[in-house]
Design a protein around this motif. Structure first.
Motif, short mmCIF file in Angstrom:
data_model
loop_
_atom_site.label_atom_id
_atom_site.label_comp_id
_atom_site.label_asym_id
_atom_site.label_seq_id
_atom_site.Cartn_x
_atom_site.Cartn_y
_atom_site.Cartn_z
N PRO A 3 0.85 -1.19 0.00
CA PRO A 3 0.00 0.00 0.00
C PRO A 3 0.89 1.25 0.00
CG PRO A 3 -0.04 -1.04 2.17
CD PRO A 3 0.76 -1.93 1.26
N THR A 5 1.86 5.00 1.08
CA THR A 5 1.66 5.87 2.23
C THR A 5 0.79 7.05 1.80
OG1 THR A 5 3.81 5.26 3.11
CG2 THR A 5 2.83 7.26 3.98
N ASN A 51 -3.89 0.46 -3.22
CA ASN A 51 -4.71 0.80 -2.06
C ASN A 51 -6.17 0.73 -2.47
OD1 ASN A 51 -2.06 2.33 -1.87
ND2 ASN A 51 -2.85 2.73 0.17
N VAL A 53 -9.79 1.74 -0.61
CA VAL A 53 -10.30 2.44 0.57
C VAL A 53 -11.82 2.42 0.57
CG1 VAL A 53 -10.26 4.62 1.84
CG2 VAL A 53 -8.29 3.99 0.44
N THR A 90 -11.86 6.28 6.45
CA THR A 90 -12.33 4.92 6.18
C THR A 90 -13.63 4.59 6.88
OG1 THR A 90 -11.01 4.06 8.02
CG2 THR A 90 -9.98 4.07 5.85
N ASP A 92 -14.34 1.66 8.29
CA ASP A 92 -13.99 0.97 9.53
C ASP A 92 -13.17 1.87 10.44
OD1 ASP A 92 -15.21 -1.35 8.58
OD2 ASP A 92 -13.34 -2.09 7.68
N THR A 94 -10.76 0.81 12.23
CA THR A 94 -9.43 0.22 12.42
C THR A 94 -8.35 1.15 11.88
OG1 THR A 94 -9.62 -0.96 10.32
CG2 THR A 94 -10.26 -2.15 12.31
N LYS A 95 -7.20 1.12 12.52
CA LYS A 95 -6.07 1.97 12.14
C LYS A 95 -5.31 1.32 10.98
CE LYS A 95 -2.63 4.96 12.95
NZ LYS A 95 -2.44 5.75 11.78
N ASN A 96 -5.10 2.08 9.93
CA ASN A 96 -4.29 1.63 8.80
C ASN A 96 -2.90 2.25 8.95
OD1 ASN A 96 -6.30 0.17 7.13
ND2 ASN A 96 -7.30 2.18 7.13
N ASN A 97 -1.87 1.43 8.98
CA ASN A 97 -0.52 1.97 9.21
C ASN A 97 -0.01 2.80 8.03
OD1 ASN A 97 -0.09 -0.12 7.46
ND2 ASN A 97 1.43 -1.18 8.72
N TRP A 98 -0.63 2.74 6.88
CA TRP A 98 -0.21 3.52 5.71
C TRP A 98 -0.93 4.87 5.62
CZ3 TRP A 98 -4.31 4.62 2.62
CH2 TRP A 98 -5.42 3.77 2.69
N LEU A 99 -1.92 5.10 6.49
CA LEU A 99 -2.76 6.30 6.40
C LEU A 99 -2.61 7.18 7.64
CD1 LEU A 99 -5.04 7.78 4.85
CD2 LEU A 99 -6.66 6.39 6.14
#
Length: 153
Positions: A3, A5, A51, A53, A90, A92, A94-99
């Protein structure tokens, strides 16, 4: 495939997502009403990025667009319901490490009038121009040891 950044920020009519990919080629962006997809090849090692989303809110796919530069790809997602703030990009939580949030461009606009919004954008543009024209150099010379601040005793 990795993905890319990305940084994002919210505005009254649109949400902006900037994918930080240098020297991108074969850029593909597909907008759908509830999601969008981004893909490209970047760098000298031809790294493939992809990616997908699922969005917090609905967008207008026909009114959304993207622009490629040498350093990034900026996507402007036109909101289907203008004036509704998005607390996250997003669907969800949930935390996306790329965002991440683009705090440089983020601002709370919900209580602003349209006039305040255009004034802020003009001010922001002026500040960017001033920084580019070397205003910082002027400030450095003012802080030299030659000029002493007088004591207030």
């Amino acid at each position: 495939m990795h993905p890319a950044t990305a940084k994002w920020y919210d505005r009254r009519d649109s949400v902006f997502v900037e994918f930080c990919v240098e020297d991108s080629k074969d850029v593909q962006v597909k907008f759908d009403s509830s999601k969008f997809e981004f893909g490209c090849v970047s760098g000298t090692d031809n790294t493939k990025h992809q990616n997908t989303v699922d969005l917090f809110g609905e967008i207008d796919p026909k009114g959304s667009k993207h622009r490629r530069t040498d350093r990034s790809v900026l996507c402007c997602l036109r909101k289907a319901e203008a004036g509704k703030s998005w607390p996250r990009l997003t669907k969800d939580k949930t935390k996306n490490n790329w965002l991440s949030v683009d705090f440089t461009n983020w601002r709370d606009w919900e209580d602003d009038s349209e006039e305040d919004l255009s004034s802020f954008d003009k001010f922001s543009e002026m500040m960017n121009r001033m920084t580019d024209e070397g205003v910082d150099e002027e400030h450095e010379s003012a802080d030299s040891d030659d000029e002493k601040i007088p004591d207030l005793e």
